[in-house]
Design an enzyme around this catalytic site. Sequence first.
Site, PDB file in Angstrom:
ATOM      1  N   TRP A  74      40.345  16.052  34.291  1.00  0.00           N
ATOM      2  CA  TRP A  74      38.913  16.167  34.055  1.00  0.00           C
ATOM      3  C   TRP A  74      38.296  16.152  35.440  1.00  0.00           C
ATOM      4  O   TRP A  74      38.375  15.147  36.136  1.00  0.00           O
ATOM      5  CB  TRP A  74      38.378  15.002  33.230  1.00  0.00           C
ATOM      6  CG  TRP A  74      36.962  15.253  32.818  1.00  0.00           C
ATOM      7  CD1 TRP A  74      35.852  15.107  33.583  1.00  0.00           C
ATOM      8  CD2 TRP A  74      36.502  15.758  31.565  1.00  0.00           C
ATOM      9  NE1 TRP A  74      34.729  15.471  32.896  1.00  0.00           N
ATOM     10  CE2 TRP A  74      35.096  15.889  31.649  1.00  0.00           C
ATOM     11  CE3 TRP A  74      37.132  16.121  30.393  1.00  0.00           C
ATOM     12  CZ2 TRP A  74      34.325  16.347  30.584  1.00  0.00           C
ATOM     13  CZ3 TRP A  74      36.366  16.575  29.337  1.00  0.00           C
ATOM     14  CH2 TRP A  74      34.976  16.698  29.448  1.00  0.00           C
ATOM     15  N   GLY A  99      41.510   8.934  39.031  1.00  0.00           N
ATOM     16  CA  GLY A  99      40.584   8.004  39.675  1.00  0.00           C
ATOM     17  C   GLY A  99      39.717   8.730  40.690  1.00  0.00           C
ATOM     18  O   GLY A  99      39.628   9.956  40.690  1.00  0.00           O
ATOM     19  N   LYS A 483      26.107 -10.266  23.326  1.00  0.00           N
ATOM     20  CA  LYS A 483      27.577 -10.321  23.415  1.00  0.00           C
ATOM     21  C   LYS A 483      28.071 -11.693  22.973  1.00  0.00           C
ATOM     22  O   LYS A 483      29.013 -11.824  22.214  1.00  0.00           O
ATOM     23  CB  LYS A 483      28.034 -10.036  24.854  1.00  0.00           C
ATOM     24  CG  LYS A 483      27.949  -8.601  25.293  1.00  0.00           C
ATOM     25  CD  LYS A 483      29.105  -7.738  24.863  1.00  0.00           C
ATOM     26  CE  LYS A 483      28.840  -6.952  23.632  1.00  0.00           C
ATOM     27  NZ  LYS A 483      27.670  -6.144  23.513  1.00  0.00           N
TER      28      LYS A 483
HETATM   29  C1  AGP Z   1      26.895  -4.269  20.349  1.00  0.00           C
HETATM   30  O1  AGP Z   1      27.906  -5.098  20.876  1.00  0.00           O
HETATM   31  C2  AGP Z   1      26.893  -4.250  18.833  1.00  0.00           C
HETATM   32  N1  AGP Z   1      28.161  -3.932  18.321  1.00  0.00           N
HETATM   33  C3  AGP Z   1      25.748  -3.437  18.248  1.00  0.00           C
HETATM   34  O2  AGP Z   1      24.550  -4.019  18.691  1.00  0.00           O
HETATM   35  C4  AGP Z   1      25.707  -1.946  18.627  1.00  0.00           C
HETATM   36  O3  AGP Z   1      25.379  -1.799  19.986  1.00  0.00           O
HETATM   37  C5  AGP Z   1      24.604  -1.277  17.784  1.00  0.00           C
HETATM   38  O4  AGP Z   1      24.966  -1.392  16.426  1.00  0.00           O
HETATM   39  C6  AGP Z   1      24.390   0.194  18.132  1.00  0.00           C
HETATM   40  O5  AGP Z   1      25.554   0.928  17.842  1.00  0.00           O
HETATM   41  P1  AGP Z   1      25.629   2.454  18.375  1.00  0.00           P
HETATM   42  O6  AGP Z   1      25.584   2.377  19.855  1.00  0.00           O
HETATM   43  O7  AGP Z   1      26.933   2.974  17.845  1.00  0.00           O
HETATM   44  O8  AGP Z   1      24.451   3.192  17.831  1.00  0.00           O
END
Ligand code: AGP
Length: 607
Positions: A74, A99, A483
Amino acid sequence: MCGIVGILGREPVAMRLVESLKRLEYRGYDSAGVAVLEHGRLKRVRAAGKLRNLVERLAREELTSTIGIGHTRWATHGGPSEANAHPHIAGRVAIVHNGIIENFSELRDELRRRGVEPESDTDTEIVAHLINLELTEGGTPKEAVLNVLERLHGAFAFAIIFEGEENLMIGARRGSPLAVGHGEGEMMLGSDAIALAPFTSRITYLEDGDVVFLTREGFEILDEERRHVIRPIQFTQAASLLVDKGGYRHFMAKEIHEQPDVIGHTMAEYLDFAEGRVRIPDMPVDLAALDRLTITACGTAFYAGLVGKYWLEQLARLPVEVDIASEFRYREAPLSEGGLSLVISQSGETADTLAALRYCKSMGQKVVAVVNVPESTIARESDVILRTMAGPEIGVASTKAFTCQLVVLAAFAIAVARARGAISAERETELVRAMQQLPRLVVKTLEHENQVAEVAQELARAQDILYLGRGINFPLALEGALKFKEISYIHAEGYAAGELKHGPIALIDEHMPVVVIAPRDRLFDKTVSNMEEVRARGARIVLITDEEGASEHGAKAFETITVPAAEPFISPMLYAIPVQLLAYHAAVFLGTDVDQPRNLAKSVTVE
Ligand code: AGP
């Protein structure tokens, strides 16, 4: 992100290399090639385009060699042409690389001073020439490779063979993955276990800084201190190879550690390192005529949008409104016909974000989507997509997709700023050069993982945690709290540091740890005063800062996690790493289901 493979075998190797490359095509496929030692001489076959073009070329060759390397590319440095396709050869050396070598232009200038003119535009060929020059000066292949590796800045995984060495292959990794395959009387190298699955299920995953010397009889590994090390041989079941954990305990851990690689791959999509320019697809509107931009997303993607707001407003002087998609879709926001909206989604299937996109379209807006899945619904319904090249993200807690979203938004902000005449070409190049350092700086940030894990175990004992940040680090505080809470099930809240005295400070006591995200930037002193306010009330502070910030105020913190000093523009990508690791290690300590936390799904396709 490219795919590399090497086989030191007992039977003809060319088509076996192709079989591996087919499994690596997900990593990139704008050109491919193999190099073998045919009757003692290096023989190379390359083709631009899909792998089948290489297969057609190989069908015309009679290659019997049992040692070779292969690559599917790529493009990062130099366009997707046959001339730029790997393997690259210089004298007795053939090399494949995944890389980005940051200091390749200085090294190229040195080669020219030494009378060597590279044939291609790639950083990889520069490395081959440097190794070959070491050989011509009397070095052994091992000495030559070790000497050259010391001179490289950036992220890389290499597989290297040498004319005159029928039983030697050398591999090295720093920031890009590389695995050793153990066959019966043969040895292999590959970007991941998937590539090696056709030949073996016995895999050794190299660690950052490792160099490995393969013969058909065995292998020797030196770590980054050049000490002999033993790395375990693991058995990877073929069935699990489709989504391989890469030797990590959880997908989330693997995906956190893939970030140097996939950030580099995403940058290669939008940054021309040779020219120091940003290249984005044609936009459906005149960026210079825009009077505002609407950004909408959910969760982590929404926080990426908030970071994008700071870049777009500060760099491009473009007013930006960022909204949570589940609110935006019902808010009936007045949007101008012919205006531009941007949606961000890892999965490209989030129902609220899709509904928000459709609302924007209904108001006559053009829509740009930052997505990780190019065939997703959101991608298909957008006017233009800006792909994140994070690869499949399996862990429910988004990590590598987030930092890749930031890379895309940073590149987009630079492009918009140039289109609006808000920054000069020189400033554009400065920002591109700053971004180019990301893979290496992320590798350095990940080196603090053991300390972060210890801090995480402390935080895992809390009932509530506050994350604070100012300016562009405020969205990082929100992301860090998300998180933490979504995989450890501990209540965590992100707050603008300046907002503390407007209420949340009432929560503070010795039972409330506070994570402060504060690079030594122009807002640092103000954030430090907020830190003092909570410290005076007994809070235990975890300060995430750079070396300068740590030397000035680290003593005031219960724990200080340092991030490498960097251009403020790229700090969000770096400060995302410690907050990801804090959440991960707290969850591991608590024994929650890290990759599939309770009540959650990877893609929320319902309202
Ligand atoms: C983030 O760690 C979560 N899993 C959740 O907030 C996620 O970012 C959100 O559901 C959006 O998902 P998407 O980016 O697939 O639209």
